[in-house]
Design an enzyme around this catalytic site. Structure first.
Site, short mmCIF file in Angstrom:
data_model
loop_
_atom_site.label_atom_id
_atom_site.label_comp_id
_atom_site.label_asym_id
_atom_site.label_seq_id
_atom_site.Cartn_x
_atom_site.Cartn_y
_atom_site.Cartn_z
N ASP B 99 0.55 -1.28 0.45
CA ASP B 99 -0.30 0.16 0.19
C ASP B 99 1.46 1.53 -0.09
OD1 ASP B 99 -2.62 1.69 -0.12
OD2 ASP B 99 -3.50 0.73 1.74
N GLY B 100 1.65 2.08 -0.73
CA GLY B 100 2.30 2.70 -1.03
C GLY B 100 1.36 4.02 -2.13
N LYS B 101 -0.21 3.92 -2.60
CA LYS B 101 -0.78 5.08 -3.28
C LYS B 101 0.64 5.83 -4.14
CE LYS B 101 -4.46 5.16 -0.25
NZ LYS B 101 -3.81 3.82 0.70
N ARG B 102 2.12 5.05 -4.37
CA ARG B 102 2.69 5.64 -5.87
C ARG B 102 1.72 6.32 -6.88
NH1 ARG B 102 4.46 5.56 -1.63
NH2 ARG B 102 6.82 5.10 -0.83
#
Lengths: 287, 287
Positions: B99-102
């Site tokens: 979960d990095g929402k890059r």
């Protein structure tokens, strides 16, 4: 000292709104670095390369903007090297905008704020780029650090930015204009003595028409303008990013300065020439 | 093996669409960890804590979802610890959604894709959460790794998600519905034998009405549902995330499992009980 005041002083002292992007694109780095085996020697060579860019360009720059993705690609040791670079920039008193486009829900955004803004931050910086798609409660944790600045993505420089950002709302605004209005709302009651709030906006130099409309909706925001140089941004867009008093915008150039093609005999000379040229080109666009 | 196939097999073998979020919220960790001086001893204690969560919950889980922000907050050494954790999960054959929402423009997004999806990735995972605000060319570099999956933020679980995501477009859609349609378009020509594409969607369990409308627009996407548990998500929203055949959704719980409040005598027992309860609650919502 607030970010908006710090950066404004530096723009005045250097007479330059140029931000030098530190983007170590793997495929553009010299083979003398990329041919090294993965490990500390390679990272040290890369750190020296980047510091040479800083050293050669800082007289012409108001700030530096390292792109987190290129350090993340190099793993924990690459990010440790970025940490050293940021501490060095801090010691030299050079403003830093970290380009991470981070975003999450409030309780998680607080962890990102700690990573970049807290006194013990492993990656200390003065401002951070963030993505505002999650709304106000994802932005708030960053605003608990009042001396730090944010740049929220409003209209990005890439060709596909219109996929979502240019969609037309029922009230007549485009999505990017709605994002600009959110940015303005997040600045409310947080203005410095010059009328700037901590929440700036990222608007690409590739969209002159957008720039004019968006600048008008962002009276209290610094605008960070990427897309000048390698991405083919337009002078008209640069001009429109500034307020009539010639303030309020920072213009980023990354590849054209880190990897210059000026024919100068060595890298440092070439970087220096490229940074001076970029500064002069930007100044020629000032209103 | 494609991500969509891998995860579907695991959901079937465990009879569980539960994703266990590994969110080491600093303020929720036991003092036996947080009171340690910063350094390797602390990180080892935290790694052991997290691995205990994995070990105790994996019979009830289809995947694990570490939240990058909490590791980033701990600096390069914290991210190195995450790397070790990910390698361990991989050795155990457990699917991982990072979960990095890059998000970034294409040439930079390619560096993020390398960091998480390439064979030499420092943080190997099977899928990554990303923010689609920049449009299709920011998503494309990730799709060059066809065995990996993406989860694009469509309607997030946080209270402020409506600030932008609920705005109404001139064509009648909400912004989050337009994002769902983009997700569908990115899956075109990329479907596996079961009709799922690599681009999934994040839709919070806190929005039952949205869930129904968005599920209908996402015929080829897995939906990752956060907000169940600590954030107060609703059973109706969970039910609506699944297709009529009971497939197509993964439900995340983080805090309720990592930091359970079940009165069980030790942490491992409590985690195990919390994970089993969460699995049962989710199964009770299946259509």
């Amino acid at each position: 000292l607030r970010f908006t005041e710090r950066i404004q002083r530096r723009i005045e002292s250097q007479q330059s709104p140029l931000v030098v992007g530190l983007d170590p694109h793997w495929n553009l780095l010299p083979a003398s670095i990329t041919a090294l085996p993965p490990g500390e020697e390679l990272l040290l060579a890369l750190e020296n390369f980047l510091w040479r860019v800083v050293d050669a360009s800082h007289p012409y720059a108001c700030a530096f903007k390292p792109q987190l993705a290129f350090f993340e690609r190099l793993g924990p040791a690459g990010l440790a090297m970025l940490g050293r670079l940021l501490q060095r920039l801090e010691r030299e008193g050079l403003p830093v905008i970290l380009d991470g486009k981070r975003n999450d829900i409030g309780s998680t955004a607080a962890a990102y704020a700690d990573a970049f803004f807290s006194p013990q931050a492993p990656w200390p910086c003065h401002a951070l780029t963030v993505n505002g798609f999650l709304g106000g409660d994802g932005i708030e944790p960053f605003l608990n650090f009042p001396d730090h600045g944010l740049f929220v993505l409003v209209k990005t420089s890439n060709p596909g930015s219109g996929d979502l950002q240019d969609l037309r709302l029922a009230d007549g605004r485009m999505v990017c204009e709605a994002m600009a209005d959110l940015v303005s709302s997040w600045n409310r009651d947080r203005l410095d003595d010059s009328g700037y709030g901590p929440v700036g906006a990222v608007i690409g130099a590739t969209w002159p028409n957008h720039m004019t409309a968006l600048r008008a909706r962002l009276p209290h925001s610094l605008i960070l303008v990427p897309g000048f140089g390698a991405q083919g941004g337009e002078p008209a867009a640069l001009r429109a990013a500034f307020k009539p008093d010639g303030r309020g915008a920072l213009v980023n150039s990354s590849r054209a300065i880190c990897f210059p093609d000026t024919g100068a005999p060595d890298h440092a000379c070439a970087v220096s020439a490229a940074a001076r040229l970029a500064r002069d080109q930007i100044r020629a666009c000032l209103p």
